[in-house]
Design a protein around this motif. Structure first.
Motif, PDB file in Angstrom:
ATOM      1  N   ASP A   1      60.080 -58.103 -89.408  1.00 55.08           N
ATOM      2  CA  ASP A   1      59.631 -56.819 -88.850  1.00 55.08           C
ATOM      3  C   ASP A   1      58.560 -57.076 -87.790  1.00 55.08           C
ATOM      4  O   ASP A   1      57.365 -57.066 -88.062  1.00 55.08           O
ATOM      5  N   MET A   2      59.007 -57.317 -86.560  1.00 65.40           N
ATOM      6  CA  MET A   2      58.104 -57.623 -85.453  1.00 65.40           C
ATOM      7  C   MET A   2      58.368 -56.651 -84.312  1.00 65.40           C
ATOM      8  O   MET A   2      59.445 -56.047 -84.235  1.00 65.40           O
ATOM      9  N   PRO A   3      57.403 -56.490 -83.377  1.00 59.09           N
ATOM     10  CA  PRO A   3      57.644 -55.612 -82.224  1.00 59.09           C
ATOM     11  C   PRO A   3      58.818 -56.128 -81.388  1.00 59.09           C
ATOM     12  O   PRO A   3      58.781 -57.234 -80.861  1.00 59.09           O
ATOM     13  N   SER A   4      59.876 -55.346 -81.303  1.00 54.66           N
ATOM     14  CA  SER A   4      61.068 -55.715 -80.549  1.00 54.66           C
ATOM     15  C   SER A   4      61.760 -54.441 -80.096  1.00 54.66           C
ATOM     16  O   SER A   4      61.568 -53.379 -80.699  1.00 54.66           O
ATOM     17  N   PRO A   5      62.587 -54.515 -79.043  1.00 51.98           N
ATOM     18  CA  PRO A   5      63.426 -53.364 -78.703  1.00 51.98           C
ATOM     19  C   PRO A   5      64.284 -52.980 -79.906  1.00 51.98           C
ATOM     20  O   PRO A   5      64.669 -53.837 -80.709  1.00 51.98           O
ATOM     21  N   LEU A   6      64.597 -51.698 -80.042  1.00 50.66           N
ATOM     22  CA  LEU A   6      65.236 -51.189 -81.260  1.00 50.66           C
ATOM     23  C   LEU A   6      66.527 -51.924 -81.597  1.00 50.66           C
ATOM     24  O   LEU A   6      66.760 -52.291 -82.757  1.00 50.66           O
ATOM     25  N   ARG A   7      67.380 -52.141 -80.592  1.00 52.06           N
ATOM     26  CA  ARG A   7      68.657 -52.801 -80.873  1.00 52.06           C
ATOM     27  C   ARG A   7      68.434 -54.228 -81.346  1.00 52.06           C
ATOM     28  O   ARG A   7      69.067 -54.690 -82.296  1.00 52.06           O
ATOM     29  N   HIS A   8      67.515 -54.937 -80.705  1.00 52.00           N
ATOM     30  CA  HIS A   8      67.216 -56.312 -81.103  1.00 52.00           C
ATOM     31  C   HIS A   8      66.606 -56.335 -82.504  1.00 52.00           C
ATOM     32  O   HIS A   8      66.915 -57.216 -83.307  1.00 52.00           O
ATOM     33  N   LYS A   9      65.732 -55.380 -82.763  1.00 52.33           N
ATOM     34  CA  LYS A   9      65.069 -55.336 -84.069  1.00 52.33           C
ATOM     35  C   LYS A   9      66.092 -55.146 -85.185  1.00 52.33           C
ATOM     36  O   LYS A   9      66.029 -55.829 -86.223  1.00 52.33           O
ATOM     37  N   PHE A  10      67.037 -54.233 -84.967  1.00 50.34           N
ATOM     38  CA  PHE A  10      68.061 -53.997 -85.982  1.00 50.34           C
ATOM     39  C   PHE A  10      68.895 -55.253 -86.222  1.00 50.34           C
ATOM     40  O   PHE A  10      69.151 -55.636 -87.371  1.00 50.34           O
ATOM     41  N   ASN A  11      69.311 -55.910 -85.150  1.00 53.47           N
ATOM     42  CA  ASN A  11      70.130 -57.121 -85.290  1.00 53.47           C
ATOM     43  C   ASN A  11      69.362 -58.223 -86.018  1.00 53.47           C
ATOM     44  O   ASN A  11      69.916 -58.927 -86.878  1.00 53.47           O
ATOM     45  N   GLU A  12      68.084 -58.391 -85.687  1.00 49.80           N
ATOM     46  CA  GLU A  12      67.282 -59.450 -86.296  1.00 49.80           C
ATOM     47  C   GLU A  12      67.067 -59.188 -87.790  1.00 49.80           C
ATOM     48  O   GLU A  12      67.195 -60.097 -88.625  1.00 49.80           O
ATOM     49  N   MET A  13      66.740 -57.946 -88.130  1.00 53.68           N
ATOM     50  CA  MET A  13      66.478 -57.631 -89.535  1.00 53.68           C
ATOM     51  C   MET A  13      67.770 -57.632 -90.352  1.00 53.68           C
ATOM     52  O   MET A  13      67.774 -58.041 -91.520  1.00 53.68           O
ATOM     53  N   LEU A  14      68.875 -57.189 -89.741  1.00 53.20           N
ATOM     54  CA  LEU A  14      70.158 -57.243 -90.447  1.00 53.20           C
ATOM     55  C   LEU A  14      70.557 -58.693 -90.713  1.00 53.20           C
ATOM     56  O   LEU A  14      71.071 -59.022 -91.793  1.00 53.20           O
ATOM     57  N   ALA A  15      70.298 -59.590 -89.736  1.00 52.78           N
ATOM     58  CA  ALA A  15      70.579 -61.015 -89.938  1.00 52.78           C
ATOM     59  C   ALA A  15      69.771 -61.556 -91.105  1.00 52.78           C
ATOM     60  O   ALA A  15      70.265 -62.353 -91.913  1.00 52.78           O
ATOM     61  N   SER A  16      68.525 -61.100 -91.228  1.00 54.92           N
ATOM     62  CA  SER A  16      67.682 -61.548 -92.340  1.00 54.92           C
ATOM     63  C   SER A  16      68.238 -61.059 -93.674  1.00 54.92           C
ATOM     64  O   SER A  16      68.294 -61.811 -94.654  1.00 54.92           O
TER      65      SER A  16
END
Length: 719
Positions: A56-71
């Motif tokens: 959960d880091m500052p990122s654009p919304l689409r990137h944030k969703f992809n990163e957290m879903l990968a986790s």
């Protein structure tokens, strides 16, 4: 001091808001789980939320969703595999080593993958202690997945609601870093500071500033759709223009010190620069509070004093005291500082206005300015070779974890192997320098955390107090994890120990055991930091080639802009960003190398000077742009362009020779210009002529010095 550690700005920083979001999410998910299940079930759900929260880091919304879903998906898979292997010790050992190796190979994807790697290793260590049947493993994994999905939904909802707020906070951090950068520049006018040390400090801070500016670009330039977004875009653009003006202020500080050391004029210049830094900070301060910024700092007294000093020094020229050249440099610095003050005023205006749209490069492709992240399997596979630093790091961690498990199984007391393994994966980093720093922070933080926990359990052993302190430490951990890891190590130790005390009260050896396990893990990590090491000097040739290639591109685009061949400075800005990024990467490698054993250091002084000279080329180009803008009236375009063309050819060929010394050639899209005839010595009746001449001489001289240091670096690194 980092701006976010200042009490005045701490509670408005995105670091503190991250801690609040993290703590509220974890506590909320746990309390909801407790509403429907027992403590053991709730803790499994909480661990799932925790692993997701690490991304959960500052990122654009689409990137944030992809990163957290990968986790969520990766950590769920690790949980299932390790849980299923638990009943078979040899299989569990093999899977622990394999998962550790594969998780560390993810470092190949860059900084963004580091929290994902940590999350995978963390859940691996948390799952290895429990022996479950296949059915229990599936239930356990399902609960973990539930916690991860719950936090993902929560984090995305908060990120969407606060999407503009996060942009403001990240932009404010970039403004504070720019102010700190100007503070360093201000000390160049103070004769108490050594010039070489100031240059080193400036170059080191350049890397931090580049990181903060890139984070701001990634959030602000990807999507700007409303009036609020337009404001942060305009502030961001003004900040970058101001940054270029600050670059252009580089001058011959030694000359100024030689002739004006006894005059108050240097202290006046320093005071003006210091005030400009505070002015920029005030804009950042207002941005963090979602308010327009208004000028509150006056420069009139210092500007009047500066004019008086210059008039007095002009009168002394007749007596032969200061040289004419030194006075010309002084007047140029006055003009640049005035320009910086005006641009700081534009920053205030940008924060006050509401814009219908964002006219900044409306039809331009922003992708070259943004971080590009591709998670391709082929990239990881390409690093499965013995000479790859990533492969060596992954193998090093796998061997260290194997050793940690063996040591834990042979100890005379009931060692907690998961704690030893967790300590190893937290301490061992891709570079020796990072491992060394993390080891110190982990050990000191754990000792302090254990002492504080012991005092809490001795004097404040009341459940409501412990729960309150547990929540506080949960908020503090993510707040400081990217800011000061030592503070994070203190808070995470308190958090875990208090959590264990609530789940299993009465364990008198709880704190002692954790201390011993931490020291064992740190010792294993220290030993393996020397196994299959990747010393920084091994990456120096690649980084130096990268700097020279980027500088060559930058010189081409900048001289096209200076000569009027290109009216749009879009390409110039892109090439400047890439060059600054490459210099920051080389500077970071140099800093890490200086933390390594003395026998592993190569050409440190020459690399430092090489970085400085390349930085100076950027400063000279920025100064040339400022001169041509300031003296645009009646400019003799033909004569100036002839001088620029000659300098362009000479500098580009110098950089190409330096590149050849490191076994590389300019790219196919780089066409080296002919040097052309040298301009005549006849003075041109134009106010900017002597200034352009002098700046070009400095540019060429610093380019020639790059060759000297490049030769020394090649010799020392090869040796």
């Amino acid at each position: 001091m980092h701006y976010a550690l200042n009490p005045r700005t701490f509670f408005h920083s995105h670091y503190f808001h991250l801690g609040l979001r993290f703590g509220a999410g974890l506590v909320g998910v746990t309390l909801i789980a407790l509403r429907f299940a027992d403590m053991a079930t709730a803790m499994t759900v909480c661990i799932g939320a925790l692993c997701t929260a690490l991304m959960d880091m500052p990122s654009p919304l689409r990137h944030k969703f992809n990163e957290m879903l990968a986790s969520v998906l990766l950590c769920t898979a690790v949980t299932l595999v390790i849980s299923l292997c638990g009943p078979v010790p040899w299989l569990l050992m093999a899977m622990l080593v394999l998962v550790s190796f594969l998780a560390c190979m993810m470092v190949v994807y860059g900084k963004k993958s580091m929290p994902l790697q940590l999350a995978a290793l963390f859940i691996m260590t948390m799952s290895m202690e429990h022996v479950m049947t296949a059915r229990e493993s599936l239930i356990h994994t399902g609960l973990f997945l539930l916690g991860g999905v719950a936090y993902l939904a929560y984090a995305m909802a908060i990120a969407w609601l606060l999407r503009h707020r996060i942009k403001q906070q990240v932009l404010a951090e970039a403004l504070f870093e720019l102010a700190a950068y100007i503070d360093i520049k201000a000390d160049f006018y103070d004769t108490r500071h050594n010039l070489t040390e100031q240059f080193n400090k400036l170059i080191r801070h350049q890397g931090q500033l580049a990181d903060r500016q890139q984070a701001s670009r990634d959030l602000i330039l990807r999507s700007h759709q409303n009036r609020k977004d337009a404001i942060v875009v305009q502030i961001h653009v003004c900040m970058l223009d101001l940054y270029e003006l600050v670059l252009s202020t580089h001058t011959d500080y030694a000359l100024l010190r030689t002739h004006f050391a006894d005059s108050p004029v240097l202290q006046t210049l320093r005071a003006l620069a210091y005030k400009a830094a505070r002015d920029i900070e005030s804009v950042g301060y207002a941005v963090t509070r979602k308010r327009p910024s208004f000028p509150a700092i006056g420069y009139e007294a210092e500007l009047d004093a500066l004019e008086g000093h210059i008039l007095a020094l002009r009168g002394e020229i007749d007596t032969g005291k200061p040289k004419q050249e030194a006075l010309a440099v002084l007047r140029a610095q006055r003009n640049k500082i005035r320009a910086i003050i005006r641009m700081a005023g534009e920053l205030h205006v940008a924060s006050q206005n509401e814009y219908e749209g964002t006219p900044f490069w409306v039809d331009a492709d922003m992708q070259p300015f943004l971080s590009q992240q591709r998670y391709e399997l082929q990239l990881m596979l390409s690093h499965l070779r013995p000479d790859s630093p990533v492969f060596r790091f992954a193998l090093r961690v796998a061997l260290a974890i194997t050793t940690g498990l063996v040591v834990a199984n042979t100890l005379p007391y009931a060692a907690h192997s998961y704690w030893i393994v967790l300590t190893i994966v937290i301490i061992l980093k891709p570079s020796f320098s990072m491992t060394k720093q993390r080891r110190a922070d982990r050990i000191v933080g754990t000792i302090i955390g254990c002492v504080i926990t012991a005092l809490i359990l001795r004097f404040l052993n009341y459940t409501p107090v412990i729960v309150g302190l547990l929540i506080l430490s949960t908020v503090a951990t993510p707040t400081f994890i990217y800011l000061r890891y030592r503070y994070a190590a203190i808070s995470v130790s308190i958090m875990i120990l208090l959590q264990m005390h609530l789940m299993a009260p009465g364990n008198a050896d709880l704190i002692t055991e954790r201390l011993v396990d931490t020291f064992i893990g740190a010792a294993v990590a220290t030993v393996f930091s020397f196994v299959l090491p990747n010393w920084e000097y091994q990456s120096l040739p690649r980084l130096i080639r990268q700097v020279l290639a980027m500088n060559l591109r930058y010189m081409q685009s900048s001289f096209e802009l200076l000569q009027g061949k290109c009216r749009n400075d879009f390409r110039y800005r892109i090439d400047r960003k890439r060059l600054m990024d490459s210099l920051a990467e080389l500077s970071g490698a140099l800093g890490r190398m200086l933390d390594e054993p003395a026998s592993k250091r190569r050409a440190a002084e020459d690399i430092n000077l090489f970085i400085v000279q390349n930085y100076l080329l950027v400063a000279h180009v920025a100064a040339l742009r400022a001169i041509l803008r300031r003296h645009a009236r009646d400019i003799p375009a033909e004569a100036v362009n002839a001088m620029l063309a000659h300098s362009h050819g000479r500098v580009c060929r110098t950089l190409a020779r330096a590149l050849a010394q490191h076994g590389a050639q300019p790219g196919d899209d780089i066409e080296l210009p002919a040097e052309g005839p040298a301009p005549g010595e006849t003075a041109v009746p134009w106010t900017g002529w002597p200034l352009v001449q002098r700046r070009i001489r400095l540019l060429q001289a610093d380019a020639d010095k790059i060759i000297v240091h490049s030769v020394a670096i090649v010799r020392d690194v090869r040796t």
